[in-house]
Design a protein around this motif. Structure first.
Motif, PDB file in Angstrom:
ATOM      1  N   ASP A   1      -5.239  -2.413   1.726  1.00  0.00           N
ATOM      2  CA  ASP A   1      -5.723  -1.993   3.048  1.00  0.00           C
ATOM      3  C   ASP A   1      -6.621  -3.066   3.665  1.00  0.00           C
ATOM      4  O   ASP A   1      -6.561  -3.311   4.870  1.00  0.00           O
TER       5      ASP A   1
ATOM      6  N   LYS B   1      -3.604   6.716   7.316  1.00  0.00           N
ATOM      7  CA  LYS B   1      -4.560   6.618   6.196  1.00  0.00           C
ATOM      8  C   LYS B   1      -5.290   7.943   5.966  1.00  0.00           C
ATOM      9  O   LYS B   1      -5.568   8.302   4.823  1.00  0.00           O
TER      10      LYS B   1
ATOM     11  N   SER C   1       0.836  -1.206   0.000  1.00  0.00           N
ATOM     12  CA  SER C   1       0.000   0.000   0.000  1.00  0.00           C
ATOM     13  C   SER C   1       0.872   1.258   0.000  1.00  0.00           C
ATOM     14  O   SER C   1       0.546   2.263  -0.636  1.00  0.00           O
TER      15      SER C   1
ATOM     16  N   TRP D   1      -2.190   3.527  12.183  1.00  0.00           N
ATOM     17  CA  TRP D   1      -2.544   3.236  10.790  1.00  0.00           C
ATOM     18  C   TRP D   1      -3.704   4.120  10.337  1.00  0.00           C
ATOM     19  O   TRP D   1      -3.693   4.644   9.220  1.00  0.00           O
TER      20      TRP D   1
END
Length: 196
Positions: free
Chosen positions: A91, A125, A64, A121
């Motif tokens: 993801d 994101k 990712s 995380w």
């Protein structure tokens, strides 16, 4: 004659009593051995599941990360839309592996570290999504600035280190439990020898 019969009964009674004790101890020890065997099986399952999950999570996260940097580095909208789809899939693999590890975690330390990873995380994101939105609005330079200001690469490095740490944590838990089971097995073997 009567004394001999009485003595004979005493000897038989004593023998039966000792045999009963030995039988009881033997059954207990055999049960313990089966129990330890089951625990070894559970430990092997835990080690296999969590090691695979930690490995998959690390690989999916790094995939990712590469996809995200490729989105930032390219102006091709069609290619970037494909990368965004691939990014969502990566993801999903991170989330799936994370959930599997959390489900099988054996220590509070492990569960806490997994929760911390999830929090970090989610922050990463959110920053990443902001950068992608800027790229898709043809503001790539602003996206790079946002990434630097938000310390995106530092966050990603931290997450990668956390993912690697999970492998070490699984190893430590496995070694500790294996040592405890080996110790139980040795105790039972010595007990059997003593009984014999």
């Amino acid at each position: 004659g009567f004394q001999n019969i009485s003595l004979c009964k005493k000897i038989v009674g004593a023998f039966m009593g000792i045999s009963g004790i030995v039988l009881l101890l033997s059954i207990t020890l055999i049960y313990n051995m089966y129990n330890i065997d089951d625990q070894y099986g559970n430990l092997n399952e835990y080690t296999g599941v969590t090691t695979r999950s930690a490995s998959k999570m690390g690989l999916a996260f790094n995939e990712s990360r590469v996809l995200f940097l490729n989105i930032l580095a390219n102006d091709d909208r069609t290619a970037n839309l494909e990368r965004i789809t691939e990014l969502k899939e990566a993801d999903a693999r991170v989330a799936e592996s994370h959930a599997m590890m959390l489900e099988h975690s054996k220590t509070e330390q492990g569960r806490q570290e997994l929760r911390t990873f999830r929090e970090n995380w989610e922050k990463y994101k959110a920053l990443r999504q902001n950068c992608i939105d800027l790229v898709m609005a043809n503001q790539t330079e602003k996206a790079w600035i946002a990434l630097r200001q938000g310390n995106g690469e530092g966050m990603a490095d931290g997450l990668n280190k956390q993912a690697l740490n999970f492998m070490d944590l699984v190893d430590k838990v496995s070694v500790k439990e294996s040592d405890e089971l080996s110790s139980k097995t040795r105790s039972d073997i010595f007990m059997m020898i003593a009984v014999s």
